[in-house]
Write a protein that holds these residues in place. Structure first.
Motif, mmCIF file in Angstrom:
data_model
loop_
_atom_site.group_PDB
_atom_site.id
_atom_site.type_symbol
_atom_site.label_atom_id
_atom_site.label_comp_id
_atom_site.label_asym_id
_atom_site.label_seq_id
_atom_site.Cartn_x
_atom_site.Cartn_y
_atom_site.Cartn_z
ATOM 1 N N ARG A 21 0.817 -1.221 0.000
ATOM 2 C CA ARG A 21 0.000 0.000 0.000
ATOM 3 C C ARG A 21 0.840 1.256 0.000
ATOM 4 O O ARG A 21 0.591 2.185 -0.765
ATOM 5 C CB ARG A 21 -0.967 -0.007 1.190
ATOM 6 C CG ARG A 21 -2.032 1.079 1.079
ATOM 7 C CD ARG A 21 -3.206 0.803 1.994
ATOM 8 N NE ARG A 21 -2.818 0.770 3.389
ATOM 9 C CZ ARG A 21 -2.652 1.870 4.127
ATOM 10 N NH1 ARG A 21 -2.803 3.071 3.589
ATOM 11 N NH2 ARG A 21 -2.327 1.783 5.401
ATOM 12 N N VAL A 22 1.855 1.325 0.890
ATOM 13 C CA VAL A 22 2.685 2.520 0.997
ATOM 14 C C VAL A 22 4.148 2.085 1.115
ATOM 15 O O VAL A 22 4.449 1.052 1.727
ATOM 16 C CB VAL A 22 2.313 3.377 2.237
ATOM 17 C CG1 VAL A 22 2.994 4.744 2.166
ATOM 18 C CG2 VAL A 22 0.807 3.534 2.380
ATOM 19 N N ALA A 23 5.059 2.884 0.564
ATOM 20 C CA ALA A 23 6.498 2.678 0.756
ATOM 21 C C ALA A 23 7.157 4.027 0.993
ATOM 22 O O ALA A 23 6.865 5.002 0.295
ATOM 23 C CB ALA A 23 7.119 1.998 -0.459
ATOM 24 N N TYR A 24 8.041 4.067 1.989
ATOM 25 C CA TYR A 24 8.777 5.285 2.330
ATOM 26 C C TYR A 24 10.270 5.038 2.127
ATOM 27 O O TYR A 24 10.824 4.063 2.647
ATOM 28 C CB TYR A 24 8.567 5.655 3.803
ATOM 29 C CG TYR A 24 7.157 5.988 4.207
ATOM 30 C CD1 TYR A 24 6.727 7.311 4.288
ATOM 31 C CD2 TYR A 24 6.250 4.979 4.557
ATOM 32 C CE1 TYR A 24 5.431 7.628 4.693
ATOM 33 C CE2 TYR A 24 4.960 5.278 4.953
ATOM 34 C CZ TYR A 24 4.556 6.603 5.023
ATOM 35 O OH TYR A 24 3.274 6.895 5.430
ATOM 36 N N SER A 25 10.946 5.941 1.418
ATOM 37 C CA SER A 25 12.403 5.848 1.273
ATOM 38 C C SER A 25 12.962 7.231 0.980
ATOM 39 O O SER A 25 12.253 8.111 0.469
ATOM 40 C CB SER A 25 12.783 4.892 0.147
ATOM 41 O OG SER A 25 14.195 4.849 -0.011
ATOM 42 N N ASP A 26 14.253 7.397 1.284
ATOM 43 C CA ASP A 26 14.934 8.643 0.942
ATOM 44 C C ASP A 26 15.883 8.453 -0.226
ATOM 45 O O ASP A 26 16.589 9.388 -0.595
ATOM 46 C CB ASP A 26 15.720 9.162 2.160
ATOM 47 C CG ASP A 26 16.979 8.339 2.428
ATOM 48 O OD1 ASP A 26 16.913 7.093 2.304
ATOM 49 O OD2 ASP A 26 18.018 8.932 2.761
ATOM 50 N N SER A 27 15.906 7.254 -0.820
ATOM 51 C CA SER A 27 16.932 6.932 -1.811
ATOM 52 C C SER A 27 16.323 6.388 -3.101
ATOM 53 O O SER A 27 15.412 5.552 -3.075
ATOM 54 C CB SER A 27 17.891 5.882 -1.232
ATOM 55 O OG SER A 27 18.792 5.432 -2.220
#
Length: 228
Positions: free
Chosen positions: A171-177
């Motif tokens: 559903r959701v994915a969080y990343s800084d890269s």
């Protein structure tokens, strides 16, 4: 049941929950401390021309890790990583409060949260446990003594998730890269954290209007309550 139906949320660790590269900090402060410092300098000089090429960075990181951990037995290294992780979680400004609040919000909503990271497993697990997130699942890099068994970076994250029975879409994915583009692309709602304009532009071309960007600039120290 598809992972997205179960409300699966994939979260990166370095740069999303913790400021900086946790394992890199361990190498600089512990593995290459004291008498090994000159060796670290030589390695940085030799590997610098290679490390600037994105495709070769995982290879360079593997060699730096192997040399930095050389001579350490598995049990002693695990204890060092646990001590370092506990101290890192208490370091003022090191944890990213907004990232921790995000995880707690998803857990409160009944979502399944999985932290998926290139950081070494024992180190990442210790930091998560110290912040009250002992129940959060973790898929991370693994070592045995000085030997890197799994470098959970880039597309390898997808392979490791599949090995745990977690398949896209989530559903959701969080990343800084942008090395996590496979993870972000597989999410119904990809979220890019603290990205610069060039990263945002590239991610927008590949992910389209469904991409969300957030700026989480404030950290918190050990005395500050991380919950909203």
């Amino acid at each position: 049941m598809r992972a997205s139906d179960a409300g699966t949320v994939i979260v990166d660790f370095d740069g999303v929950l913790l400021r900086g590269d946790a394992f890199g900090l361990f190498l600089r402060r512990t593995a290459f401390a004291g008498a090994r410092l000159p060796l670290a300098v030589v390695l940085l000089v030799l590997l610098a021309p290679i490390a600037v090429v994105p495709a070769f960075r995982p290879w360079a990181a593997r060699w730096v890790s192997r040399i930095g951990l050389m001579g350490r037995d598995a049990d002693g290294l695990r204890a060092e990583l646990e001590r370092f992780g506990a101290a890192l979680g208490e370091e003022p400004g090191r944890l990213i409060g907004a990232g921790l609040r995000m995880i707690r919000t998803h857990l409160a909503a009944g979502d399944r949260v999985i932290v998926v990271t290139a950081c070494e497993h024992t180190l990442a697990r210790t930091v998560l446990d110290a912040t009250g997130l002992a129940g959060v699942e973790l898929v991370a890099s693994r070592i045995h003594g000085p030997r890197l068994i799994v470098h959970n970076h880039g597309a390898t994250k997808m392979v490791q998730l599949a090995a745990q029975g977690v398949t896209p879409p989530w559903r959701v994915a969080y990343s800084d890269s942008l090395s996590d583009l496979p993870i972000l692309r597989a999410a119904e709602q990809p979220v890019l954290v603290n990205a610069n304009p060039r990263q945002v532009a590239r991610a927008r071309r590949l992910l389209g209007a469904r991409l969300t960007t957030v700026a989480w600039t404030g950290g918190h120290g050990p005395a500050e309550e991380p919950d909203a």
